[in-house]
Design an enzyme around this catalytic site. Structure first.
Site, mmCIF file in Angstrom:
data_model
loop_
_atom_site.group_PDB
_atom_site.id
_atom_site.type_symbol
_atom_site.label_atom_id
_atom_site.label_comp_id
_atom_site.label_asym_id
_atom_site.label_seq_id
_atom_site.Cartn_x
_atom_site.Cartn_y
_atom_site.Cartn_z
ATOM 1 N N LYS A 21 -5.945 0.713 -0.712
ATOM 2 C CA LYS A 21 -5.835 -0.713 -1.048
ATOM 3 C C LYS A 21 -6.730 -1.029 -2.250
ATOM 4 C CE LYS A 21 -4.721 -1.992 3.682
ATOM 5 N NZ LYS A 21 -5.279 -2.325 4.999
ATOM 6 N N GLN A 70 -10.086 -4.661 8.381
ATOM 7 C CA GLN A 70 -9.257 -3.488 8.687
ATOM 8 C C GLN A 70 -9.188 -3.261 10.199
ATOM 9 O OE1 GLN A 70 -7.463 -1.662 6.393
ATOM 10 N NE2 GLN A 70 -6.592 -0.583 8.132
ATOM 11 N N ASP A 125 -3.840 -11.149 5.120
ATOM 12 C CA ASP A 125 -3.053 -10.353 6.075
ATOM 13 C C ASP A 125 -2.042 -11.230 6.809
ATOM 14 O OD1 ASP A 125 -3.242 -7.625 6.267
ATOM 15 O OD2 ASP A 125 -5.061 -7.627 7.497
#
Ligand code: NDP
Length: 292
Positions: free
Chosen positions: A54, A98, A121
């Protein structure tokens, strides 16, 4: 008709090239550099790989990116404090925690602590709720809502390869909050007739065989075999299963590909799109924060 392999990697690359231009324009015309922080707690090897890719993807298109690496023993209080600081940091437009988090940390509580305006997200209840309340995809895209990256990427793949969605029978295997459920909302918003299956579904093959669009997000290799797939279906394999032979999906690729009209490979299908949509969301976050 020959089966089309949906090359997510290539589609993701084109998307990133377009985004690179947008990021450059934002910088030169508005003085804004989109910024993303990824918070990683502990040292799960797969998570480390995702976090690094990422960061690399951000850097390639000019997004500022930070990794906040925390010890596996980090407590909820410390993590909440970090999130609070990033919520207040104007350089950071997107915050990603994460997953999975270590067991002693409540994931829901951490996600709820992220500012919904930085929730790239799309897992915050406010973004999920707003998504649920919109009727059409056009309405969703017009609103300041973060769409979860994997489902968002799947919709892009379907559109890119010209899959008719309106009126199609879409079957999703897997009902997680990050893939199955939000994808169902998006497909519904595009007027598909949606069925969600899970581990308790009876006669799974009977249901999957009806699908014009079949999405598997289970996390078990070869859970979808050729006899479960309708001739001419579009098959999207979200599964990422790390075996000794390498990364494989949920779909028995060779035999299913013979029946499908189009199919995503693993690797190189949904995965690269997920990262691209994270970049898209980070750029949106930066623009929205500036009222653009
Ligand atoms: P979860 O484990 O949260 O969900 C799996 C789902 O599959 C559950 O709903 C479960 O049912 C269902 N399931 C399990 N076994 C069966 C079965 N035999 N038949 C039918 N349904 C079954 O997983 P995620 O949604 O987080 O991820 C799914 C897969 O996708 C994983 O391999 C993950 O690594 C991958 N993934 C890939 C991404 C990408 O970018 N390519 C992004 C996110 C995930 P129940 O609810 O009843 O337990």
């Amino acid at each position: 008709m020959a089966t089309k392999i949906i090359k997510g990697k290539e589609i993701a690359f084109h998307l990133r090239e377009e985004l690179k231009k947008k990021v450059s324009d934002l910088k030169t015309k508005k003085g804004i550099i989109p910024g993303l922080v990824t918070i990683l707690v502990g040292d799960d090897p797969a998570s480390k790989i995702y976090v690094r890719s990422k960061k690399k993807a951000c850097e390639e298109i000019g997004i500022y990116s930070e990794i906040c690496q925390l010890d596996a023993k980090t407590g909820e209080g410390e993590l909440l404090e970090r999130i609070r600081r990033f919520n207040n940091n104007p350089k950071i437009h997107g915050i990603l925690v994460q997953l999975p988090l270590p067991k002693h940390i409540r994931t829901e509580k951490m996600i709820e602590a992220i500012s919904p305006k930085k929730d790239v997200d799309g897992f915050h209840p406010l973004n999920m709720g707003k998504l649920l309340l919109k009727k059409t995809m056009a309405e969703i895209l017009r609103s300041e809502i973060f769409i979860p990256c994997t489902p968002y990427g799947i919709m892009e793949l379907l559109n890119f390869c010209g899959t008719p969605i309106k009126g199609a029978e879409a079957v999703i295997v897997g009902r997680s909050n990050i893939v199955g459920k939000p994808l169902a909302i998006l497909l519904l918003a595009e007027n598909a007739t949606v069925t969600i299956c899970h581990s308790q579904t009876k006669n799974l093959a009977e249901i999957t065989k009806k699908a014009d669009i079949l999405v598997s997000a289970v996390g078990k290799p070869e859970v979808i075999t050729a006899k479960m797939v309708k001739e001419g279906a579009v098959v999207i394999d979200v599964g990422m299963n790390r075996l000794e032979v390498g990364l494989v999906g949920d779909v028995k690729f060779d035999s299913v590909a013979k029946k499908a009209r189009a199919i995503t490979p693993v690797p190189g299908g949904v995965g690269p799109m997920t990262i691209s949509m994270l970049l898209v969301n980070t750029v949106k976050a930066a623009k929205w924060s500036a009222g653009l």
